[in-house]
Design an enzyme around this catalytic site. Structure first.
Site, short mmCIF file in Angstrom:
data_model
loop_
_atom_site.label_atom_id
_atom_site.label_comp_id
_atom_site.label_asym_id
_atom_site.label_seq_id
_atom_site.Cartn_x
_atom_site.Cartn_y
_atom_site.Cartn_z
N GLN A 3 0.82 -1.21 0.00
CA GLN A 3 0.00 0.00 0.00
C GLN A 3 0.86 1.26 0.00
OE1 GLN A 3 -2.16 -1.07 3.55
NE2 GLN A 3 -4.03 -1.51 2.42
N ASP A 198 -11.34 1.19 0.77
CA ASP A 198 -10.33 2.07 1.37
C ASP A 198 -8.99 1.96 0.65
OD1 ASP A 198 -8.40 0.27 3.08
OD2 ASP A 198 -10.38 -0.43 3.65
N HIS A 221 -11.70 3.09 8.09
CA HIS A 221 -10.51 3.12 7.25
C HIS A 221 -10.74 3.99 6.01
CE1 HIS A 221 -8.32 -0.78 8.71
NE2 HIS A 221 -8.32 0.18 9.60
#
Length: 259
Positions: A3, A198, A221
């Site tokens: 991420q 998210d 989130h």
């Protein structure tokens, strides 16, 4: 780590190969099969092309897993996405794996087969019959596993997952957790699942134009990701509840460009 690295790597001037070590299937993070089977195909809609090779699984507390992430840079801009049409009756694919010491392979083979059978039975009872389940047993320093389900409606990919903890999980517990989450989204005709949403926020913010997605649940989130994206960029998000009870998330992306 994916991420964090991916938004940077896609705006690089060259292909990237990043070796990551640690836990591949741990709590409070998407499992690697979820990343590969749900997130990466949706990322392609933005024009993001990446792959992850799982060299070794890693579990809490030992870790010691290894994944190699390869990323191709975008040519200019990220494309905006629109995921608003639920589509047709889905086909569902499942991915079950257990990994641990090699001498326990026979036991683990039985567990993954039992999970596959339980998932098919539970989804059949809810009216879903196009189901295929892939199973895998592997070797690793620690022991653990996961179940990932992916519903494909031809216009949407809706995912769900659950971890298998060798100390306390049962066939029924992992089956119920993954199936119940998926069934909530399918029955609501959500176009993406809450955990995927998210992970899309940063790319919606950076895309060149307006993105729209429809989701059953807005998690904390997602709210946090939107807040951070608006603080660091000029992207503007809005959330509207629709007549069908689902949420429409709209983002005017900033059109970040490769230079």
């Amino acid at each position: 780590m994916i991420q964090s690295a991916l938004p940077v790597a896609i705006f690089s001037h060259h292909n990237s190969s990043i070796t990551m070590k640690g836990g591949t299937d741990v709590t409070f993070a998407p499992s690697m099969d979820y990343v590969k089977k749900v997130l990466f195909p949706i990322y392609k809609l933005f024009g993001i092309h990446c792959e992850a090779l799982i060299n070794k699984r890693g579990f809490y507390p030992k870790g010691r897993g290894e994944v190699v992430l390869t990323v191709n840079p975008v040519t200019e801009y990220l494309k905006p996405i629109e995921i608003m049409n639920f589509g047709s009756q889905p086909s569902i694919k499942g991915f079950v794996f257990i990994s641990g010491p090699k001498h326990q392979n026979n036991k683990h083979n039985q567990i993954v087969q039992d999970i596959a059978t339980a998932v098919k039975n539970k989804l059949n009872l809810s009216g879903y019959h196009k189901i295929t389940i892939e199973t895998e047993v592997g070797d690793s320093d620690g022991s653990g596993g996961s179940l990932v389900l992916v519903a494909d409606t031809r216009t949407c990919l809706i995912g769900s997952s659950a971890l298998y903890d060798m100390r306390k999980s049962t066939i029924n517990s992992i089956t119920d957790e993954a199936c119940n989450k998926l069934l909530l989204d399918l029955e609501a005709k959500s176009c993406i699942d809450p955990n995927t949403l998210d992970n899309l926020i940063i790319f919606m913010a950076l895309a060149n134009g307006k993105s729209k997605v429809k989701c059953r649940e807005i998690t904390l989130h997602t709210k946090t990701a939107i807040y951070i994206a608006e603080q660091f960029t000029d992207a503007k998000f809005s959330i509207k509840q629709m007549e069908d009870g689902l949420n429409e998330i709209i983002c005017e992306g900033i059109g970040l460009k490769t230079v």
